[in-house]
Design a protein around this motif. Structure first.
Motif, PDB file in Angstrom:
ATOM      1  N   THR A 188       8.379 114.651  26.661  1.00 52.45           N
ATOM      2  CA  THR A 188       7.792 114.187  27.924  1.00 52.45           C
ATOM      3  C   THR A 188       8.179 112.754  28.299  1.00 52.45           C
ATOM      4  N   THR A 190       6.489 110.047  29.149  1.00 51.74           N
ATOM      5  CA  THR A 190       5.837 108.931  28.469  1.00 51.74           C
ATOM      6  C   THR A 190       6.409 108.737  27.063  1.00 51.74           C
ATOM      7  N   HIS A 254       8.026 112.850  39.431  1.00 54.20           N
ATOM      8  CA  HIS A 254       8.260 114.289  39.293  1.00 54.20           C
ATOM      9  C   HIS A 254       6.945 115.076  39.340  1.00 54.20           C
ATOM     10  N   GLU A 274       1.776 104.725  45.243  1.00 56.05           N
ATOM     11  CA  GLU A 274       2.992 104.424  44.475  1.00 56.05           C
ATOM     12  C   GLU A 274       3.093 102.929  44.219  1.00 56.05           C
TER      13      GLU A 274
HETATM   14  N1  LIG Z   1       0.557 117.453  32.786  1.00 57.17           N
HETATM   15  C1  LIG Z   1       1.683 117.812  32.190  1.00 57.17           C
HETATM   16  O1  LIG Z   1       1.806 118.921  31.639  1.00 57.17           O
HETATM   17  C2  LIG Z   1       2.839 116.879  32.211  1.00 57.17           C
HETATM   18  C3  LIG Z   1       4.141 117.387  32.270  1.00 57.17           C
HETATM   19  C4  LIG Z   1       5.196 116.490  32.311  1.00 57.17           C
HETATM   20  C5  LIG Z   1       4.956 115.129  32.272  1.00 57.17           C
HETATM   21  N2  LIG Z   1       3.670 114.667  32.161  1.00 57.17           N
HETATM   22  C6  LIG Z   1       3.344 113.240  32.131  1.00 57.17           C
HETATM   23  O2  LIG Z   1       3.062 112.845  33.479  1.00 57.17           O
HETATM   24  C7  LIG Z   1       3.363 111.455  33.640  1.00 57.17           C
HETATM   25  C8  LIG Z   1       4.345 111.293  34.804  1.00 57.17           C
HETATM   26  O3  LIG Z   1       5.573 111.921  34.457  1.00 57.17           O
HETATM   27  P1  LIG Z   1       6.765 112.041  35.525  1.00 57.17           P
HETATM   28  O4  LIG Z   1       7.819 112.840  34.874  1.00 57.17           O
HETATM   29  O5  LIG Z   1       6.225 112.431  36.833  1.00 57.17           O
HETATM   30  O6  LIG Z   1       7.238 110.512  35.585  1.00 57.17           O
HETATM   31  P2  LIG Z   1       8.023 109.803  36.784  1.00 57.17           P
HETATM   32  O7  LIG Z   1       8.572 108.553  36.196  1.00 57.17           O
HETATM   33  O8  LIG Z   1       8.937 110.763  37.440  1.00 57.17           O
HETATM   34  O9  LIG Z   1       6.856 109.460  37.839  1.00 57.17           O
HETATM   35  C9  LIG Z   1       5.840 108.527  37.633  1.00 57.17           C
HETATM   36  C10 LIG Z   1       5.623 107.819  38.967  1.00 57.17           C
HETATM   37  O10 LIG Z   1       4.440 107.036  38.887  1.00 57.17           O
HETATM   38  C11 LIG Z   1       4.664 105.817  39.582  1.00 57.17           C
HETATM   39  N3  LIG Z   1       3.692 104.832  39.118  1.00 57.17           N
HETATM   40  C12 LIG Z   1       3.687 104.121  37.969  1.00 57.17           C
HETATM   41  N4  LIG Z   1       2.593 103.334  37.908  1.00 57.17           N
HETATM   42  C13 LIG Z   1       1.884 103.572  39.039  1.00 57.17           C
HETATM   43  C14 LIG Z   1       0.664 103.074  39.558  1.00 57.17           C
HETATM   44  N5  LIG Z   1      -0.069 102.177  38.888  1.00 57.17           N
HETATM   45  N6  LIG Z   1       0.241 103.545  40.749  1.00 57.17           N
HETATM   46  C15 LIG Z   1       0.952 104.450  41.444  1.00 57.17           C
HETATM   47  N7  LIG Z   1       2.121 104.953  41.006  1.00 57.17           N
HETATM   48  C16 LIG Z   1       2.582 104.523  39.818  1.00 57.17           C
HETATM   49  C17 LIG Z   1       6.113 105.485  39.273  1.00 57.17           C
HETATM   50  O11 LIG Z   1       6.667 104.583  40.207  1.00 57.17           O
HETATM   51  C18 LIG Z   1       6.762 106.854  39.316  1.00 57.17           C
HETATM   52  O12 LIG Z   1       7.261 107.162  40.601  1.00 57.17           O
HETATM   53  C19 LIG Z   1       3.900 110.996  32.292  1.00 57.17           C
HETATM   54  O13 LIG Z   1       2.839 110.486  31.529  1.00 57.17           O
HETATM   55  C20 LIG Z   1       4.403 112.288  31.677  1.00 57.17           C
HETATM   56  O14 LIG Z   1       4.522 112.205  30.278  1.00 57.17           O
HETATM   57  C21 LIG Z   1       2.620 115.519  32.167  1.00 57.17           C
END
Ligand SMILES: NC(=O)c1ccc[n+]([C@@H]2O[C@H](COP(=O)([O-])OP(=O)(O)OC[C@H]3O[C@@H](n4cnc5c(N)ncnc54)[C@H](O)[C@@H]3O)[C@@H](O)[C@H]2O)c1
Length: 455
Positions: A188, A190, A254, A274
């Motif tokens: 993932t 994070t 994403h 964002e």
């Molecule tokens: N629920 C699930 O099953 C699942 C699946 C995949 C990923 N995740 C987790 O979800 C999270 C996001 O993953 P991703 O792939 O979308 O990452 P990503 O980097 O594509 O998107 C994260 C977004 O959040 C924004 N962001 C950061 N801090 C912020 C804030 N304080 N306020 C508003 N926006 C902010 C960033 O600019 C970025 O656009 C991670 O922790 C990831 O591990 C969860």
């Protein structure tokens, strides 16, 4: 209490295991002597195994790419001699991955990567079939780390993470184990961030594949998987009508994009927050409103955080939320919603539905927190649908095979899987869906590299 193997000898353990587990499963009323026999698992209740097997069978019927890789792996045994320690949500799809690793010759020991995401039926089915697994729903943080420790007892040669807790444990508590680990994988966003930070600090002790960053993972699992399953979690925990609601999505990456699209599909108007200008612009051009959270907080009926960042919702946001606001998180860790701030404003609390806590604030407003602020899609629903995990876990499997083959020649860095693999996997996936696509003709291939061709 059953005892657990600490001094682990994989071969001896394997021989005795089937018998021990089968006896335990078929005769759950154990004698005192049997209770003292060592076992290699800790799950909620082995009697749930039959129900778990049905779930796994269902997932297998939806994961044709991984199943095809399993058939190939049975013959070629690319993981023979490998001991894989895994720390990843124990879902029916993960069980399909585990069984594929075993079919390819690996020994496996597993723990869940979140206290609330283990499906107890699935973990029982895996234990009953002889998988070393330490996972049950609702374990404490201490138990969570205890489970990880048990999977390290068998001295893995490969590690598989979702969030980097296992690999971080190896590095911080058992660096001597890293000498015999060939490599690791990370599922993932994070976790990849954590590992890249470790690598930049020169602290990474073995190579890791960032499976998350493959196109056939990040652009599908995180978007469509998280999008659908997070809404599924919200609905199971609340049974609300989404149409007509304002859904505030924290982070338009994403996962956030997926959540926003699915919420809109059900009739919500979406507000995205964002910190990155390009992402904010994308949200805007997708037709969503974009606001700072300080303004969005007063407008939302439902809040879903998806940033991977801490403190996205804090005290000042709770102070202006509507009575009845529903808040949840789908980012990896439970730090996105500051529950301490909410507690400080709360006069009473009760569980109103499964995975749904009603906080009554001192001023009388009620705020509903789903799944204790942990991943709502895994804690309140079943995680991503099998069809999308088919590609994520095919990437996981192929990354482990690559490490088993070449890991010793890699540097202690974070690697991405080759881009061509994405095309191969996507083509396979399309094939299983009965979809054909065009191929470039010889003339088109020549045209693509002909810089003299203009108007
Ligand atoms: N629920 C699930 O099953 C699942 C699946 C995949 C990923 N995740 C987790 O979800 C999270 C996001 O993953 P991703 O792939 O979308 O990452 P990503 O980097 O594509 O998107 C994260 C977004 O959040 C924004 N962001 C950061 N801090 C912020 C804030 N304080 N306020 C508003 N926006 C902010 C960033 O600019 C970025 O656009 C991670 O922790 C990831 O591990 C969860």
């Amino acid at each position: 209490m059953a005892t657990v193997i600490h001094d682990f000898h994989p071969q001896a353990f394997r021989r005795s295991l089937d018998l021990v587990v089968r006896e335990r499963y078929e005769a759950p009323n154990l004698s005192e002597k049997e209770k003292e026999m060592p076992v290699n698992y800790k799950v909620a209740d082995l009697k749930l195994a039959d129900a778990g097997r049905l779930r796994i069978d269902w997932a297998e019927s939806r994961m044709p790419v991984l199943m095809a890789l399993r058939e190939k792996g049975k013959k070629e045994q690319p993981l023979k001699g490998m001991r894989v320690a895994g720390c990843l949500h124990v879902t029916k799809e993960t069980a399909v991955l585990i069984k594929t690793l075993v079919a390819a010759g690996a020994e496996v020991s597993w723990s869940g990567c979140n206290p609330l995401s283990t499906n107890d039926e699935v973990s029982a089915a895996l234990a009953a079939e002889g998988t070393s697994i330490y996972a049950w729903h609702g374990l404490s943080v201490e138990e969570f780390y205890w489970c990880i420790e048990r999977t390290l007892d068998f001295k893995p040669t490969l590690t598989l993470d979702d969030g980097a807790d296992l690999i971080f444990n190896v590095h911080s508590k058992h660096p001597e184990l890293a000498k015999t680990v060939i490599g690791g994988t990370e599922e993932t966003t994070t976790g990849v961030h954590r590992l890249r930070a470790m690598a930049a600090d020169g602290k990474l002790l073995y190579p890791v594949f960032a499976v998350n960053d493959s196109e056939t993972k990040w652009d599908f699992d995180n978007v469509y998987g998280t999008g659908q399953s997070s809404l599924d979690g919200v609905l199971r925990a609340t049974s609300i009508l989404i149409a007509g609601k304002t859904v505030v999505v924290g982070g338009f990456g994403h996962c956030g994009r997926g959540v926003a699209e699915r919420a809109r599909g059900l009739g919500a108007s979406v507000v995205a927050t964002e910190i990155k200008p390009t992402q904010a612009l994308k949200a805007l051009l997708e037709g969503h409103r974009v606001l700072p959270m300080d303004q969005a907080a007063a407008l939302g009926d439902v809040f879903v955080t998806a940033t991977g960042m801490k403190d996205v919702l804090v005290g000042r946001h709770f102070d202006v939320m509507k009575d009845g606001a529903i808040i949840c998180n789908t980012g990896h860790y439970d730090c996105e919603i500051n529950l301490k701030d909410l507690e400080a404003r709360t006069k009473s609390k009760r569980t109103i539905r499964p995975n749904n806590e009603e906080y009554t604030l001192k001023d009388g407003r009620r705020i509903y927190v789903l799944a204790q602020g942990r991943l709502v899609n895994l804690a309140a629903a079943e995680g991503h649908p099998s069809e999308v995990m088919d590609m994520s876990f095919s990437n996981q499997y192929l990354a482990l095979c690559r490490l088993a083959r070449d890991g010793k020649n890699l540097e202690n860095k974070v690697y991405e899987l080759p881009k061509e693999l994405d095309q191969e996997l996507a083509l396979l996936k399309l094939g299983t869906m009965g979809v054909n696509i065009d191929k470039l003709t010889a003339e088109q291939i020549a045209y693509a590299s002909d810089y003299s061709a203009g108007t």
